[in-house]
Design an enzyme around this catalytic site. Structure first.
Site, PDB file in Angstrom:
ATOM      1  CG  ASN A  11      -1.768   1.213   1.351  1.00 31.18           C
ATOM      2  OD1 ASN A  11      -1.816   2.022   0.429  1.00 31.18           O
ATOM      3  ND2 ASN A  11      -2.443   1.377   2.483  1.00 31.18           N
ATOM      4  N   GLY A  37       2.325   2.519  11.052  1.00 37.81           N
ATOM      5  CA  GLY A  37       3.313   3.591  10.915  1.00 37.81           C
ATOM      6  C   GLY A  37       3.992   3.961  12.222  1.00 37.81           C
ATOM      7  CD  GLU A  83      -3.683  -2.113   7.586  1.00 38.07           C
ATOM      8  OE1 GLU A  83      -2.587  -2.365   7.113  1.00 38.07           O
ATOM      9  OE2 GLU A  83      -4.284  -1.051   7.357  1.00 38.07           O
ATOM     10  CG  HIS A 125      -5.979   2.130   5.317  1.00 38.41           C
ATOM     11  ND1 HIS A 125      -5.499   3.041   6.227  1.00 38.41           N
ATOM     12  CD2 HIS A 125      -4.982   1.234   5.119  1.00 38.41           C
ATOM     13  CE1 HIS A 125      -4.262   2.694   6.561  1.00 38.41           C
ATOM     14  NE2 HIS A 125      -3.924   1.599   5.896  1.00 38.41           N
ATOM     15  CE  LYS A 138      -0.306   3.233   4.912  1.00 39.50           C
ATOM     16  NZ  LYS A 138      -0.194   3.356   6.365  1.00 39.50           N
ATOM     17  CD  GLU A 177      -2.993   5.623   6.784  1.00 35.90           C
ATOM     18  OE1 GLU A 177      -2.995   5.616   5.542  1.00 35.90           O
ATOM     19  OE2 GLU A 177      -2.065   5.119   7.470  1.00 35.90           O
ATOM     20  CB  SER A 205       4.957  -1.575  12.291  1.00 36.51           C
ATOM     21  OG  SER A 205       4.556  -0.239  12.543  1.00 36.51           O
TER      22      SER A 205
HETATM   23  P1  13P Z   1       2.804   0.568   7.905  1.00 36.20           P
HETATM   24  O1  13P Z   1       3.313  -0.725   7.339  1.00 36.20           O
HETATM   25  O2  13P Z   1       3.578   1.770   7.417  1.00 36.20           O
HETATM   26  O3  13P Z   1       2.690   0.507   9.394  1.00 36.20           O
HETATM   27  O4  13P Z   1       1.330   0.774   7.336  1.00 36.20           O
HETATM   28  C1  13P Z   1       0.437  -0.263   7.465  1.00 36.20           C
HETATM   29  C2  13P Z   1      -0.750   0.075   6.663  1.00 36.20           C
HETATM   30  O5  13P Z   1      -1.514   0.937   6.999  1.00 36.20           O
HETATM   31  C3  13P Z   1      -0.945  -0.675   5.406  1.00 36.20           C
HETATM   32  O6  13P Z   1      -2.197  -0.426   4.878  1.00 36.20           O
END
Ligand code: 13P
Length: 248
Positions: free
Chosen positions: A10, A173, A167, A97, A12, A99, A209
């Site tokens: 992903n 992150g 997640e 997601h 992002k 976010e 992560s």
């Molecule tokens: P990270 O791997 O940067 O923690 O992000 C995870 C994520 O949100 C994948 O969709």
């Protein structure tokens, strides 16, 4: 339909079209010498989808969008729906997601409608669920995840192909990964919520992560069918070890 091992990059809001294209070509080249059963998926920014699609050119890597409109077409400024994603060969789409939920106000109903739009439009939704740290500390992790998941299951016909991604919000992150035991426990719980038939056929990915250090233990678990990777997916050199760790 059955449980597949799926590893998703992903991006992002990262990697311009040219960067995403070069990444894709590098990944194809790297995977050429190590064929595997794992489904590898790249989810670039919308504007990079055509470039990545062109670079894939029949390679065994699937393309995903990071979001989808709940609608199909019409007066919906700024939205991108299933036919527009299919036009460029997308096979998957991430929905719900954290976010999107946290920063863009998407609630369970919106996420459920998006998942349904994906299914109806011929795409496989990667449905993200996960609790915040406060919810975990209050002992509500399972109930939060169940509510998020049931909203989607209620909207998608039995038999429709979906992928689920657990997640935990506090692991995204942050460099903090859920322990293998906690992740396994939640994955088993998610499988019970999915029910026997869906549970047997739905891949449940872990995200938060995931990197070269944490992937081997997570992915060696029988309950963890793959990973949804953010930061560590942005460079082929850090994404490849995760793909390799999935070859169990
Ligand atoms: P990270 O791997 O940067 O923690 O992000 C995870 C994520 O949100 C994948 O969709």
């Amino acid at each position: 339909m059955s449980r597949k091992t799926v590893i998703v990059a992903n991006f992002k809001l990262n990697l311009l079209a040219e960067e995403a294209k070069n990444y894709t070509l590098e990944l194809i080249e790297a995977l050429r010498s190590e064929p595997s059963e794992t489904t590898v998926v790249i989810a670039p920014v919308y504007t990079a989808i055509p470039a990545v699609s062109g670079a894939l050119d029949g390679a065994h890597i699937a393309l995903a969008a990071q979001d989808i409109a709940a609608q199909v077409s019409g007066a919906f400024t700024g939205e991108v729906s299933a036919p527009f994603l299919l036009e460029f060969g997308c096979r998957y789409v991430i929905v719900g997601h954290s976010e999107r939920r946290r920063l863009f106000g998407e609630n369970d109903e919106i996420v459920a409608k998006k998942a349904r739009a994906a299914v109806d439009g011929g795409l496989i939704p990667i449905v993200c669920v996960g609790e915040t740290l406060e919810e975990r500390e209050r002992g509500e992790a399972e109930s939060v995840v169940e509510t998020q998941l049931r909203a989607v299951l209620d909207h998608c016909p039995e038999g429709s192909e979906i992928v689920t991604a657990y997640e935990p919000v506090w692991a995204i992150g942050t460099g903090k990964t859920a322990s293998v035991e906690d992740a396994e426990k939640m994955h088993r719980f998610i499988r019970t919520v999915l029910g026997s038939e869906r549970g047997d056929n739905t891949s449940i990915l872990y995200g938060g992560s995931v990197n070269a250090d944490t992937a081997p233990a997570l992915l060696s678990s029988a309950d963890i069918d793959g990973a949804l990777v953010g930061g560590a997916s942005l460079k082929v050199a850090s994404f490849l070890p995760i793909i390799r760790a999935a070859a169990k």
